[in-house]
Design a protein around this motif. Structure first.
Motif, PDB file in Angstrom:
ATOM      1  N   PRO A 211       0.818  -1.201   0.024  1.00  0.00           N
ATOM      2  CA  PRO A 211      -0.106   0.112  -0.067  1.00  0.00           C
ATOM      3  C   PRO A 211       0.783   1.156  -0.109  1.00  0.00           C
ATOM      4  O   PRO A 211       1.198   1.840   0.969  1.00  0.00           O
ATOM      5  CB  PRO A 211      -0.847  -0.069   1.400  1.00  0.00           C
ATOM      6  CG  PRO A 211       0.032  -0.909   2.238  1.00  0.00           C
ATOM      7  CD  PRO A 211       0.609  -2.038   1.190  1.00  0.00           C
ATOM      8  N   VAL A 212       1.322   1.568  -1.177  1.00  0.00           N
ATOM      9  CA  VAL A 212       2.312   2.764  -1.412  1.00  0.00           C
ATOM     10  C   VAL A 212       1.423   3.692  -2.402  1.00  0.00           C
ATOM     11  O   VAL A 212       1.420   3.442  -3.498  1.00  0.00           O
ATOM     12  CB  VAL A 212       3.741   2.432  -1.656  1.00  0.00           C
ATOM     13  CG1 VAL A 212       4.509   3.674  -1.761  1.00  0.00           C
ATOM     14  CG2 VAL A 212       4.248   1.571  -0.786  1.00  0.00           C
ATOM     15  N   LEU A 213       1.188   5.047  -1.988  1.00  0.00           N
ATOM     16  CA  LEU A 213       0.599   6.004  -2.855  1.00  0.00           C
ATOM     17  C   LEU A 213       1.569   6.338  -3.993  1.00  0.00           C
ATOM     18  O   LEU A 213       1.259   6.664  -5.146  1.00  0.00           O
ATOM     19  CB  LEU A 213       0.048   7.090  -2.074  1.00  0.00           C
ATOM     20  CG  LEU A 213      -1.018   6.721  -1.174  1.00  0.00           C
ATOM     21  CD1 LEU A 213      -1.673   7.942  -0.499  1.00  0.00           C
ATOM     22  CD2 LEU A 213      -2.273   5.992  -1.718  1.00  0.00           C
ATOM     23  N   HIS A 214       2.661   6.779  -3.208  1.00  0.00           N
ATOM     24  CA  HIS A 214       3.922   7.065  -4.251  1.00  0.00           C
ATOM     25  C   HIS A 214       5.197   6.968  -3.574  1.00  0.00           C
ATOM     26  O   HIS A 214       5.151   7.148  -2.350  1.00  0.00           O
ATOM     27  CB  HIS A 214       3.782   8.205  -4.897  1.00  0.00           C
ATOM     28  CG  HIS A 214       3.711   9.466  -3.938  1.00  0.00           C
ATOM     29  ND1 HIS A 214       4.973  10.279  -3.340  1.00  0.00           N
ATOM     30  CD2 HIS A 214       2.437  10.130  -3.402  1.00  0.00           C
ATOM     31  CE1 HIS A 214       4.497  11.321  -2.679  1.00  0.00           C
ATOM     32  NE2 HIS A 214       2.995  11.278  -2.573  1.00  0.00           N
ATOM     33  N   TYR A 215       6.292   6.737  -4.181  1.00  0.00           N
ATOM     34  CA  TYR A 215       7.678   6.153  -3.442  1.00  0.00           C
ATOM     35  C   TYR A 215       8.352   7.937  -3.705  1.00  0.00           C
ATOM     36  O   TYR A 215       8.453   8.439  -4.330  1.00  0.00           O
ATOM     37  CB  TYR A 215       8.539   5.291  -4.365  1.00  0.00           C
ATOM     38  CG  TYR A 215       7.584   4.125  -4.187  1.00  0.00           C
ATOM     39  CD1 TYR A 215       8.117   3.271  -3.311  1.00  0.00           C
ATOM     40  CD2 TYR A 215       6.800   3.419  -5.223  1.00  0.00           C
ATOM     41  CE1 TYR A 215       7.696   1.852  -3.061  1.00  0.00           C
ATOM     42  CE2 TYR A 215       6.487   2.137  -4.947  1.00  0.00           C
ATOM     43  CZ  TYR A 215       6.682   1.419  -3.748  1.00  0.00           C
ATOM     44  OH  TYR A 215       6.192   0.022  -3.741  1.00  0.00           O
ATOM     45  N   PRO A 216       9.227   7.955  -2.509  1.00  0.00           N
ATOM     46  CA  PRO A 216       9.776   9.004  -2.573  1.00  0.00           C
ATOM     47  C   PRO A 216      11.103   9.251  -3.231  1.00  0.00           C
ATOM     48  O   PRO A 216      11.697   8.097  -3.357  1.00  0.00           O
ATOM     49  CB  PRO A 216      10.191   9.288  -0.807  1.00  0.00           C
ATOM     50  CG  PRO A 216      10.191   7.819  -0.249  1.00  0.00           C
ATOM     51  CD  PRO A 216       9.220   7.045  -1.498  1.00  0.00           C
ATOM     52  N   ALA A 217      11.705  10.511  -3.518  1.00  0.00           N
ATOM     53  CA  ALA A 217      12.910  10.434  -4.467  1.00  0.00           C
ATOM     54  C   ALA A 217      13.845  10.390  -3.531  1.00  0.00           C
ATOM     55  O   ALA A 217      15.064   9.733  -3.633  1.00  0.00           O
ATOM     56  CB  ALA A 217      12.680  11.688  -5.206  1.00  0.00           C
ATOM     57  N   LYS A 218      13.836  11.020  -2.404  1.00  0.00           N
ATOM     58  CA  LYS A 218      14.963  10.881  -1.350  1.00  0.00           C
ATOM     59  C   LYS A 218      14.406  10.731   0.100  1.00  0.00           C
ATOM     60  O   LYS A 218      13.055  10.955   0.166  1.00  0.00           O
ATOM     61  CB  LYS A 218      15.500  12.200  -1.116  1.00  0.00           C
ATOM     62  CG  LYS A 218      16.420  12.768  -2.332  1.00  0.00           C
ATOM     63  CD  LYS A 218      17.377  14.071  -1.970  1.00  0.00           C
ATOM     64  CE  LYS A 218      17.666  14.671  -3.225  1.00  0.00           C
ATOM     65  NZ  LYS A 218      18.669  15.792  -2.809  1.00  0.00           N
ATOM     66  N   ILE A 219      15.008   9.639   0.939  1.00  0.00           N
ATOM     67  CA  ILE A 219      14.663   9.301   1.892  1.00  0.00           C
ATOM     68  C   ILE A 219      15.667   9.588   3.430  1.00  0.00           C
ATOM     69  O   ILE A 219      16.841   9.931   3.061  1.00  0.00           O
ATOM     70  CB  ILE A 219      14.128   7.837   2.055  1.00  0.00           C
ATOM     71  CG1 ILE A 219      15.590   6.970   1.750  1.00  0.00           C
ATOM     72  CG2 ILE A 219      13.221   7.481   1.282  1.00  0.00           C
ATOM     73  CD1 ILE A 219      15.144   5.426   1.691  1.00  0.00           C
ATOM     74  N   ALA A 220      14.845   9.730   4.321  1.00  0.00           N
ATOM     75  CA  ALA A 220      15.645   9.989   5.699  1.00  0.00           C
ATOM     76  C   ALA A 220      15.110   9.231   6.518  1.00  0.00           C
ATOM     77  O   ALA A 220      13.735   9.115   6.654  1.00  0.00           O
ATOM     78  CB  ALA A 220      15.588  11.482   6.302  1.00  0.00           C
ATOM     79  N   SER A 221      15.802   8.433   7.656  1.00  0.00           N
ATOM     80  CA  SER A 221      15.429   7.747   8.668  1.00  0.00           C
ATOM     81  C   SER A 221      14.976   8.401   9.969  1.00  0.00           C
ATOM     82  O   SER A 221      15.672   9.300  10.469  1.00  0.00           O
ATOM     83  CB  SER A 221      16.413   6.441   8.839  1.00  0.00           C
ATOM     84  OG  SER A 221      15.882   5.542   9.787  1.00  0.00           O
ATOM     85  N   LEU A 222      13.661   8.076  10.222  1.00  0.00           N
ATOM     86  CA  LEU A 222      13.286   8.617  11.738  1.00  0.00           C
ATOM     87  C   LEU A 222      13.824   7.646  12.863  1.00  0.00           C
ATOM     88  O   LEU A 222      13.600   6.568  13.004  1.00  0.00           O
ATOM     89  CB  LEU A 222      11.933   8.624  11.808  1.00  0.00           C
ATOM     90  CG  LEU A 222      11.177   9.003  13.108  1.00  0.00           C
ATOM     91  CD1 LEU A 222      11.550  10.517  13.576  1.00  0.00           C
ATOM     92  CD2 LEU A 222       9.667   8.905  13.253  1.00  0.00           C
ATOM     93  N   ASN A 223      14.513   8.560  13.635  1.00  0.00           N
ATOM     94  CA  ASN A 223      15.339   7.785  15.032  1.00  0.00           C
ATOM     95  C   ASN A 223      14.479   8.430  16.010  1.00  0.00           C
ATOM     96  O   ASN A 223      14.723   9.666  16.269  1.00  0.00           O
ATOM     97  CB  ASN A 223      16.815   8.131  14.972  1.00  0.00           C
ATOM     98  CG  ASN A 223      17.579   7.497  15.849  1.00  0.00           C
ATOM     99  OD1 ASN A 223      16.915   7.292  17.247  1.00  0.00           O
ATOM    100  ND2 ASN A 223      18.573   7.049  15.911  1.00  0.00           N
TER     101      ASN A 223
END
Length: 264
Positions: A211-223
């Motif tokens: 269930p993904v509406l759209h994929y991100p171009a850049k990602i950053a992880s939440l800590n």
């Protein structure tokens, strides 16, 4: 509405798309229903999944002491070839290890960030593949214990990755491969003692839709240790990750044992 509880890996239900659930002690949440909505996640504290004490999580949802004492996180979990229950030899707790190791295991090829080889208990098919964010998967062998699965995986690591590149998986940049054709290639690569278990005439290819509406171009992880409060619009769920509109991704499994509130 606000939910509070200890994070454990999302439970999943096969479907088109896959359904995801966050299960807490007194409630549960169908995460798919939060797509396209703003949600807020706040870090409250820790609770070890083994001893239930409010101790800082060390790894895999366990506090330091439990991580180095519980049989549920022995080295053979991550390295199945180290399994010894079939020899009657204990690592930490033989009774526990026999129950887990001496049952049917599947060695598989999966397409997540690239073709990877992996091991799972038969009872964890297709859950294991969903947790890795695989879009396709195919079983190679089904063996009677974890050790045989482990030595098969070791043999195939020379030819395939054994870890998922989570960034590629979450950006959906995987190349196209023919897993059925790849499976044919591996028959001559697996150990001699495992060849009798090869799925020669079984080519069941699992296809998994997330269930993904759209994929991100850049990602950053939440800590959560560094950012104890986060708010964003949920645009996807894949593997054990929540994907937000601003490119932030949150690994639920990597935060097991964290107590959170989730406001919708």
């Amino acid at each position: 509405m606000t939910y509070q509880g200890v994070l454990t890996k999302m439970q999943t239900e096969i479907g088109n798309p896959i359904q995801y659930y966050l299960v807490f002690e007194d409630s549960f949440l169908n995460v798919n229903q939060l797509l396209n909505k703003e949600i807020e996640i706040n870090f409250v504290g820790y609770q070890c999944l083994n001893c239930n004490k409010k101790k800082k999580i060390f790894r895999q949802g366990f506090c330091y002491d439990c991580f180095y004492s519980s049989p549920a996180v022995g080295d053979w979990i991550m390295r199945p070839e180290l399994s010894t229950a079939h020899l009657g030899i204990a690592d930490r707790d033989l009774d526990f290890e026999q129950k887990v190791q001496l049952q049917p295991h599947v060695v598989y090829l999966a397409l997540s960030s690239e073709i990877k080889v992996g091991v799972t208990r038969k009872t964890q098919v297709p859950t294991r593949w969903i947790d890795q964010g695989a879009t396709q998967a195919i079983a190679i062998v089904e063996v009677p214990n974890r050790y045989l699965a482990g030595i098969t995986e070791v043999a195939l690591k020379n030819h395939y990755a054994d870890k998922t590149n989570w960034r590629k998986m979450l950006q959906d940049t995987t190349a196209v491969f023919d897993l059925v054709a790849e499976k044919v290639k591996v028959e001559n690569l697996i150990p001699e003692e495992v060849r009798e278990y090869f799925y020669a005439h079984k080519n069941d290819l699992y296809e998994l839709n997330y269930p993904v509406l759209h994929y991100p171009a850049k990602i950053a992880s939440l800590n959560l240790d560094k950012t104890p409060s986060f708010q964003g619009k949920l645009i996807g769920i894949k593997g054990q990750y929540l994907i937000f509109e601003n490119g932030t991704v949150f690994n639920i499994r990597g935060s097991e044992g964290y107590i959170v509130t989730i406001a919708v």
